[in-house]
Scaffold this active site. Structure first.
Site, PDB file in Angstrom:
ATOM      1  N   ARG A 224      24.537  24.985  65.336  1.00  0.00           N
ATOM      2  CA  ARG A 224      25.891  25.377  65.529  1.00  0.00           C
ATOM      3  C   ARG A 224      26.689  24.747  64.164  1.00  0.00           C
ATOM      4  O   ARG A 224      26.480  23.485  64.030  1.00  0.00           O
ATOM      5  CB  ARG A 224      26.346  24.989  66.766  1.00  0.00           C
ATOM      6  CG  ARG A 224      25.697  25.854  67.893  1.00  0.00           C
ATOM      7  CD  ARG A 224      26.505  27.356  67.712  1.00  0.00           C
ATOM      8  NE  ARG A 224      25.944  28.307  68.808  1.00  0.00           N
ATOM      9  CZ  ARG A 224      24.914  29.394  68.749  1.00  0.00           C
ATOM     10  NH1 ARG A 224      24.381  29.188  67.591  1.00  0.00           N
ATOM     11  NH2 ARG A 224      24.535  30.001  69.885  1.00  0.00           N
ATOM     12  N   GLU A 253      32.884  31.407  62.310  1.00  0.00           N
ATOM     13  CA  GLU A 253      32.332  32.540  61.863  1.00  0.00           C
ATOM     14  C   GLU A 253      33.209  33.864  62.146  1.00  0.00           C
ATOM     15  O   GLU A 253      33.963  33.893  63.210  1.00  0.00           O
ATOM     16  CB  GLU A 253      30.866  32.718  62.525  1.00  0.00           C
ATOM     17  CG  GLU A 253      30.027  31.494  62.065  1.00  0.00           C
ATOM     18  CD  GLU A 253      28.607  31.451  62.836  1.00  0.00           C
ATOM     19  OE1 GLU A 253      28.403  32.397  63.569  1.00  0.00           O
ATOM     20  OE2 GLU A 253      27.926  30.506  62.753  1.00  0.00           O
ATOM     21  N   HIS A 271      24.390  33.609  59.816  1.00  0.00           N
ATOM     22  CA  HIS A 271      24.148  33.397  61.185  1.00  0.00           C
ATOM     23  C   HIS A 271      22.764  34.632  61.677  1.00  0.00           C
ATOM     24  O   HIS A 271      23.160  35.315  62.497  1.00  0.00           O
ATOM     25  CB  HIS A 271      25.046  33.508  62.277  1.00  0.00           C
ATOM     26  CG  HIS A 271      25.047  32.809  63.492  1.00  0.00           C
ATOM     27  ND1 HIS A 271      25.751  32.224  64.262  1.00  0.00           N
ATOM     28  CD2 HIS A 271      23.583  32.737  64.334  1.00  0.00           C
ATOM     29  CE1 HIS A 271      25.149  31.586  65.203  1.00  0.00           C
ATOM     30  NE2 HIS A 271      23.944  32.068  65.157  1.00  0.00           N
TER      31      HIS A 271
HETATM   32  P1  NAP Z   1      16.939  23.386  73.132  1.00  0.00           P
HETATM   33  O1  NAP Z   1      15.711  23.471  73.425  1.00  0.00           O
HETATM   34  O2  NAP Z   1      17.921  23.185  74.358  1.00  0.00           O
HETATM   35  O3  NAP Z   1      17.349  21.888  72.305  1.00  0.00           O
HETATM   36  C1  NAP Z   1      18.479  21.327  72.069  1.00  0.00           C
HETATM   37  C2  NAP Z   1      17.984  20.009  71.396  1.00  0.00           C
HETATM   38  O4  NAP Z   1      19.225  19.304  71.179  1.00  0.00           O
HETATM   39  C3  NAP Z   1      17.395  19.025  72.591  1.00  0.00           C
HETATM   40  O5  NAP Z   1      16.149  18.341  71.689  1.00  0.00           O
HETATM   41  C4  NAP Z   1      18.331  18.042  72.882  1.00  0.00           C
HETATM   42  O6  NAP Z   1      17.845  16.681  73.147  1.00  0.00           O
HETATM   43  C5  NAP Z   1      19.064  18.000  71.559  1.00  0.00           C
HETATM   44  N1  NAP Z   1      20.493  17.384  71.715  1.00  0.00           N
HETATM   45  C6  NAP Z   1      21.405  17.712  72.773  1.00  0.00           C
HETATM   46  N2  NAP Z   1      22.524  16.929  72.501  1.00  0.00           N
HETATM   47  C7  NAP Z   1      22.096  16.056  71.649  1.00  0.00           C
HETATM   48  C8  NAP Z   1      22.856  14.937  71.105  1.00  0.00           C
HETATM   49  N3  NAP Z   1      23.859  14.508  71.269  1.00  0.00           N
HETATM   50  N4  NAP Z   1      22.052  14.175  70.041  1.00  0.00           N
HETATM   51  C9  NAP Z   1      20.984  14.387  69.350  1.00  0.00           C
HETATM   52  N5  NAP Z   1      20.199  15.445  69.998  1.00  0.00           N
HETATM   53  C10 NAP Z   1      20.846  16.292  71.097  1.00  0.00           C
HETATM   54  O7  NAP Z   1      17.545  24.517  72.282  1.00  0.00           O
HETATM   55  P2  NAP Z   1      16.910  25.336  71.133  1.00  0.00           P
HETATM   56  O8  NAP Z   1      16.471  26.517  71.878  1.00  0.00           O
HETATM   57  O9  NAP Z   1      15.793  24.570  70.668  1.00  0.00           O
HETATM   58  O10 NAP Z   1      18.180  25.737  70.301  1.00  0.00           O
HETATM   59  C11 NAP Z   1      18.625  24.689  69.152  1.00  0.00           C
HETATM   60  C12 NAP Z   1      19.910  24.853  68.610  1.00  0.00           C
HETATM   61  O11 NAP Z   1      19.575  26.476  67.614  1.00  0.00           O
HETATM   62  C13 NAP Z   1      21.185  25.453  69.502  1.00  0.00           C
HETATM   63  O12 NAP Z   1      22.329  24.665  69.086  1.00  0.00           O
HETATM   64  C14 NAP Z   1      21.324  27.045  69.436  1.00  0.00           C
HETATM   65  O13 NAP Z   1      22.788  27.377  69.566  1.00  0.00           O
HETATM   66  C15 NAP Z   1      21.018  27.069  67.991  1.00  0.00           C
HETATM   67  N6  NAP Z   1      20.304  28.428  67.527  1.00  0.00           N
HETATM   68  C16 NAP Z   1      20.593  28.891  66.463  1.00  0.00           C
HETATM   69  C17 NAP Z   1      19.978  30.147  66.091  1.00  0.00           C
HETATM   70  C18 NAP Z   1      20.632  31.125  64.750  1.00  0.00           C
HETATM   71  O14 NAP Z   1      20.494  32.136  64.618  1.00  0.00           O
HETATM   72  N7  NAP Z   1      20.561  30.242  63.686  1.00  0.00           N
HETATM   73  C19 NAP Z   1      19.293  30.997  66.853  1.00  0.00           C
HETATM   74  C20 NAP Z   1      19.127  30.594  68.054  1.00  0.00           C
HETATM   75  C21 NAP Z   1      19.545  29.192  68.617  1.00  0.00           C
HETATM   76  P3  NAP Z   1      16.798  16.252  74.375  1.00  0.00           P
HETATM   77  O15 NAP Z   1      15.692  17.050  74.073  1.00  0.00           O
HETATM   78  O16 NAP Z   1      16.476  14.884  74.577  1.00  0.00           O
HETATM   79  O17 NAP Z   1      17.635  16.849  75.492  1.00  0.00           O
END
Ligand code: NAP
Length: 314
Positions: A224, A253, A271
């Site tokens: 994000r 965005e 994005h």
């Molecule tokens: P996820 O499985 O929920 O993983 C999120 C990760 O962020 C977890 O490892 C979590 O730590 C970590 N986290 C949360 N707060 C944190 C902090 N304060 N400091 C350090 N790490 C922290 O989510 P995901 O499915 O992998 O998605 C990840 C990201 O990609 C999201 O932001 C999502 O919106 C984005 N995304 C982007 C696109 C795109 O088109 N570019 C598409 C899909 C998703 P823990 O494991 O320790 O809880």
């Protein structure tokens, strides 16, 4: 039986998935016409605000076509007992691929090279200059969730050493843990941002982290926009404090700060991390499955949090 009405604030793709939605539900687009709707379909970047929820007194389900819930007022949804579902896992490979593509495009100057050729600079005798090799580097992953771990698998498969940080250290991984973004950036030269969005992660990548990444460092953000301080990034790129960046996500965005538009060593994409035909089809299927489960009174397949993992009683 009359088809239930749902409010769709986002599109399903490909088109045949949108057609399936329209075949099973009366899809309305105007929130002003939705006081009786129980289900909303939205996207990660669109979300649903508390003010919007207040206009939907019958709302029981928010089906997000994506995994980011930072644009959904989760506290209000929880207070009202409104379920939130997402589309986890099925997009992780697509986003990990995108992160890899941005890293290669920035380090090997692919986007810059494309502009160079099209502008006739090559045919008129110009030389682009050297890029940076990426696969010999140590990679750092900030946010080691579904996408971060999928990316780590790909990087390890290419022979790279991988470090990570997250809120909690993971016991079940070969990758090395660092306690925070600064410690991670000090120990890697290619930093991927794949953390959850929201207030907790705002500005995690700041000027200090970029300085620690170093003048040969490459930053990639597919999470994000607000996780990276865009002003600090633009300054670091301009000053050569880091070598390059690849960004798929931004604060406001579709608007991108002029300083990033002007930076030749910054690769920008609109994005599109999950925008493959394969991922979008699987995401749409999960959205349809969650909405169908809700209207059938079955447990939701992919609830965002356990507080609404049980069947909703209509
Ligand atoms: P996820 O499985 O929920 O993983 C999120 C990760 O962020 C977890 O490892 C979590 O730590 C970590 N986290 C949360 N707060 C944190 C902090 N304060 N400091 C350090 N790490 C922290 O989510 P995901 O499915 O992998 O998605 C990840 C990201 O990609 C999201 O932001 C999502 O919106 C984005 N995304 C982007 C696109 C795109 O088109 N570019 C598409 C899909 C998703 P823990 O494991 O320790 O809880």
């Amino acid at each position: 039986m009359t088809r239930p009405r749902i409010l769709a604030l986002a599109e399903l793709k490909p088109q045949d998935m949108a057609d399936r939605l329209a075949a099973d539900y009366r899809v309305i687009r105007d929130i002003g016409d939705a006081a009786d709707v129980e289900a909303v379909l939205t996207a990660g970047n669109i979300g649903l605000s508390g003010a919007q929820m207040a206009r939907l007194p019958a709302l029981r389900l928010i089906a997000v076509n994506g995994v980011g819930v930072d644009a959904v007022d989760l506290a209000e949804a929880r207070r009202r007992g409104i379920a939130v579902t997402t589309t986890p896992d099925v997009l992780s490979l697509a986003v990990a691929e995108m992160a890899l593509g941005l890293a290669l495009a920035a380090g090997r100057r692919i986007a810059e090279g494309d502009r160079f050729v099209r502008a006739g600079q090559w045919s008129s005798g110009g030389k682009l200059g050297l890029g940076l090799s990426l696969l010999e580097r140590r990679a750092g992953i900030l946010g080691y969730g579904r996408i971060g771990r999928r990316l780590a698998d790909l990087l390890r498969g290419m022979g790279m050493e991988v470090l990570y940080t997250a809120r909690h250290e993971k016991p079940d991984t070969p990758d090395g843990f660092r306690p925070d973004a600064l410690a991670l950036a000090r120990d890697c030269a290619l930093l991927f941002v794949t953390a959850a969005g929201g207030e907790d992660t705002r500005g995690l990548v700041d000027a200090d982290v970029l300085a620690a990444l170093g003048s040969a460092g490459i930053l990639v953000n597919v999470a994000r926009g607000p996780v990276v301080d865009a002003g600090a990034l633009a300054a670091a790129l301009d000053a050569g404090a880091i070598a390059g960046a690849g960004l798929d996500v931004f604060d406001d965005e579709p608007n991108v700060p002029q300083a990033l538009l002007d930076a030749p060593n910054c690769v920008l994409t609109p994005h599109i991390g999950s925008a493959t035909a394969e991922a979008r089809r699987a995401m749409a299927q999960l959205v349809l499955d969650n909405i169908a489960a809700y209207f059938a009174g079955r447990p939701l397949p992919t609830p965002y949090e356990a507080w609404h993992a049980l069947p909703l009683h209509r």
